[in-house]
Scaffold this active site. Structure first.
Site, PDB file in Angstrom:
ATOM      1  N   ARG A 157       0.837  -1.205   0.000  1.00 42.70           N
ATOM      2  CA  ARG A 157       0.000   0.000   0.000  1.00 42.70           C
ATOM      3  C   ARG A 157       0.863   1.243   0.000  1.00 42.70           C
ATOM      4  NH1 ARG A 157      -5.114   1.679   3.661  1.00 42.70           N
ATOM      5  NH2 ARG A 157      -5.267   3.840   2.989  1.00 42.70           N
ATOM      6  N   ASP A 192      -6.478  -2.304   2.626  1.00 38.09           N
ATOM      7  CA  ASP A 192      -6.866  -1.389   3.701  1.00 38.09           C
ATOM      8  C   ASP A 192      -7.301  -2.254   4.873  1.00 38.09           C
ATOM      9  OD1 ASP A 192      -7.634   1.064   4.979  1.00 38.09           O
ATOM     10  OD2 ASP A 192      -9.717   0.698   4.414  1.00 38.09           O
ATOM     11  N   ASP A 222      -8.833  -1.865   8.568  1.00 44.02           N
ATOM     12  CA  ASP A 222      -9.417  -0.975   9.562  1.00 44.02           C
ATOM     13  C   ASP A 222      -9.698  -1.752  10.846  1.00 44.02           C
ATOM     14  OD1 ASP A 222      -9.394   1.128   7.770  1.00 44.02           O
ATOM     15  OD2 ASP A 222     -11.515   0.957   7.247  1.00 44.02           O
TER      16      ASP A 222
HETATM   17  P1  ATP Z   1     -11.907   5.239   6.573  1.00 45.45           P
HETATM   18  O1  ATP Z   1     -11.264   5.372   7.920  1.00 45.45           O
HETATM   19  O2  ATP Z   1     -13.041   6.203   6.335  1.00 45.45           O
HETATM   20  O3  ATP Z   1     -12.289   3.830   6.236  1.00 45.45           O
HETATM   21  P2  ATP Z   1      -9.457   4.992   5.141  1.00 45.45           P
HETATM   22  O4  ATP Z   1      -9.460   3.590   5.628  1.00 45.45           O
HETATM   23  O5  ATP Z   1      -9.283   5.214   3.681  1.00 45.45           O
HETATM   24  O6  ATP Z   1     -10.811   5.715   5.549  1.00 45.45           O
HETATM   25  P3  ATP Z   1      -6.825   5.533   5.922  1.00 45.45           P
HETATM   26  O7  ATP Z   1      -6.149   6.482   5.012  1.00 45.45           O
HETATM   27  O8  ATP Z   1      -6.579   4.057   5.710  1.00 45.45           O
HETATM   28  O9  ATP Z   1      -8.380   5.817   5.913  1.00 45.45           O
HETATM   29  O10 ATP Z   1      -6.454   5.804   7.443  1.00 45.45           O
HETATM   30  C1  ATP Z   1      -6.122   7.085   7.919  1.00 45.45           C
HETATM   31  C2  ATP Z   1      -5.700   6.998   9.382  1.00 45.45           C
HETATM   32  O11 ATP Z   1      -6.804   6.637  10.208  1.00 45.45           O
HETATM   33  C3  ATP Z   1      -4.684   5.920   9.728  1.00 45.45           C
HETATM   34  O12 ATP Z   1      -3.382   6.376   9.506  1.00 45.45           O
HETATM   35  C4  ATP Z   1      -4.933   5.682  11.229  1.00 45.45           C
HETATM   36  O13 ATP Z   1      -3.993   6.344  12.032  1.00 45.45           O
HETATM   37  C5  ATP Z   1      -6.257   6.347  11.467  1.00 45.45           C
HETATM   38  N1  ATP Z   1      -7.209   5.533  12.236  1.00 45.45           N
HETATM   39  C6  ATP Z   1      -7.934   5.982  13.291  1.00 45.45           C
HETATM   40  N2  ATP Z   1      -8.720   5.041  13.783  1.00 45.45           N
HETATM   41  C7  ATP Z   1      -8.517   3.929  13.033  1.00 45.45           C
HETATM   42  C8  ATP Z   1      -9.060   2.620  13.066  1.00 45.45           C
HETATM   43  N3  ATP Z   1      -9.997   2.254  13.974  1.00 45.45           N
HETATM   44  N4  ATP Z   1      -8.612   1.723  12.143  1.00 45.45           N
HETATM   45  C9  ATP Z   1      -7.682   2.096  11.233  1.00 45.45           C
HETATM   46  N5  ATP Z   1      -7.127   3.330  11.152  1.00 45.45           N
HETATM   47  C10 ATP Z   1      -7.542   4.232  12.034  1.00 45.45           C
HETATM   48 CA    CA Z   2     -11.209   2.037   5.471  1.00 45.81          CA
HETATM   49 CA    CA Z   3      -7.847   2.438   6.836  1.00 48.92          CA
END
Ligand code: ATP
Ligand code: CA
Ligand code: CA
Length: 149
Positions: free
Chosen positions: A77, A90, A92
């Site tokens: 990624r 991704d 989460d």
């Molecule tokens: P979304 O969060 O809306 O699904 P995304 O997955 O595209 O969007 P990312 O760019 O992958 O967002 O993540 C951005 C930041 O979110 C990560 O660097 C991380 O620090 C933060 N973050 C906060 N809470 C969480 C969580 N529960 N899981 C994953 N990342 C998180």
């Molecule tokens: Ca996500």
């Molecule tokens: Ca994410």
């Protein structure tokens, strides 16, 4: 040991392989089926494959998030400035036991979990009675989403 649920998504490259590799690397005990979903947020990008995994961990919540972010990098990624843009993987952190955490860079339960069908459906498949702290069961949340316009 803490029981954890992780949301997995991929929309570029070998999507299924990335999701299955990530599930292995995070030590998933169970993986939901993989479903194809239209992009969310940024619409002009390829469709996603999404799934959810269940695992048990000894890691603290911050260590676990760091591990998930490291696995994303390991699987190729590349983060750019665009929010919700295309990605090979991704991961989460959806739920960490029944804990509620809100510190800079880390919010659990994942703040958009309850408004996303592609997250709720695989969670319902794994465990319909699973409770999102402060919001109720994943099946009730999915039913609410389906009944809203
Ligand atoms: P979304 O969060 O809306 O699904 P995304 O997955 O595209 O969007 P990312 O760019 O992958 O967002 O993540 C951005 C930041 O979110 C990560 O660097 C991380 O620090 C933060 N973050 C906060 N809470 C969480 C969580 N529960 N899981 C994953 N990342 C998180
Ligand atoms: Ca996500
Ligand atoms: Ca994410």
């Amino acid at each position: 040991m803490t029981r954890v649920f992780v949301g997995l998504g991929a929309n570029i490259g070998a999507r299924e392989r990335s999701i299955r590799s990530a599930a292995g690397l995070i030590g998933a005990r169970r993986l939901s089926s993989l479903r194809e979903t239209e992009p969310w947020g940024v619409l002009d990008q390829p469709p996603f494959l999404n799934a959810a995994a269940e695992l048990e961990t000894e890691l603290g919540v911050r260590e676990l998030l760091d591990r998930l972010l490291a696995i994303e990098r390991q699987l190729g990624r590349i983060r750019d400035a665009r929010r919700w843009g295309p990605r090979t993987i991704d991961l989460d952190l959806l739920l960490y036991g029944s804990e509620t955490i809100d510190v800079p860079g880390l919010t659990v339960p994942h703040p958009r979990l309850h408004e996303r069908r592609f997250v709720l459906e695989p969670l319902v498949e794994l465990e319909p009675e699973l409770v999102v702290p402060g919001r109720g069961s994943v099946s009730a949340l999915l039913a609410e989403l389906q009944s809203s316009p």
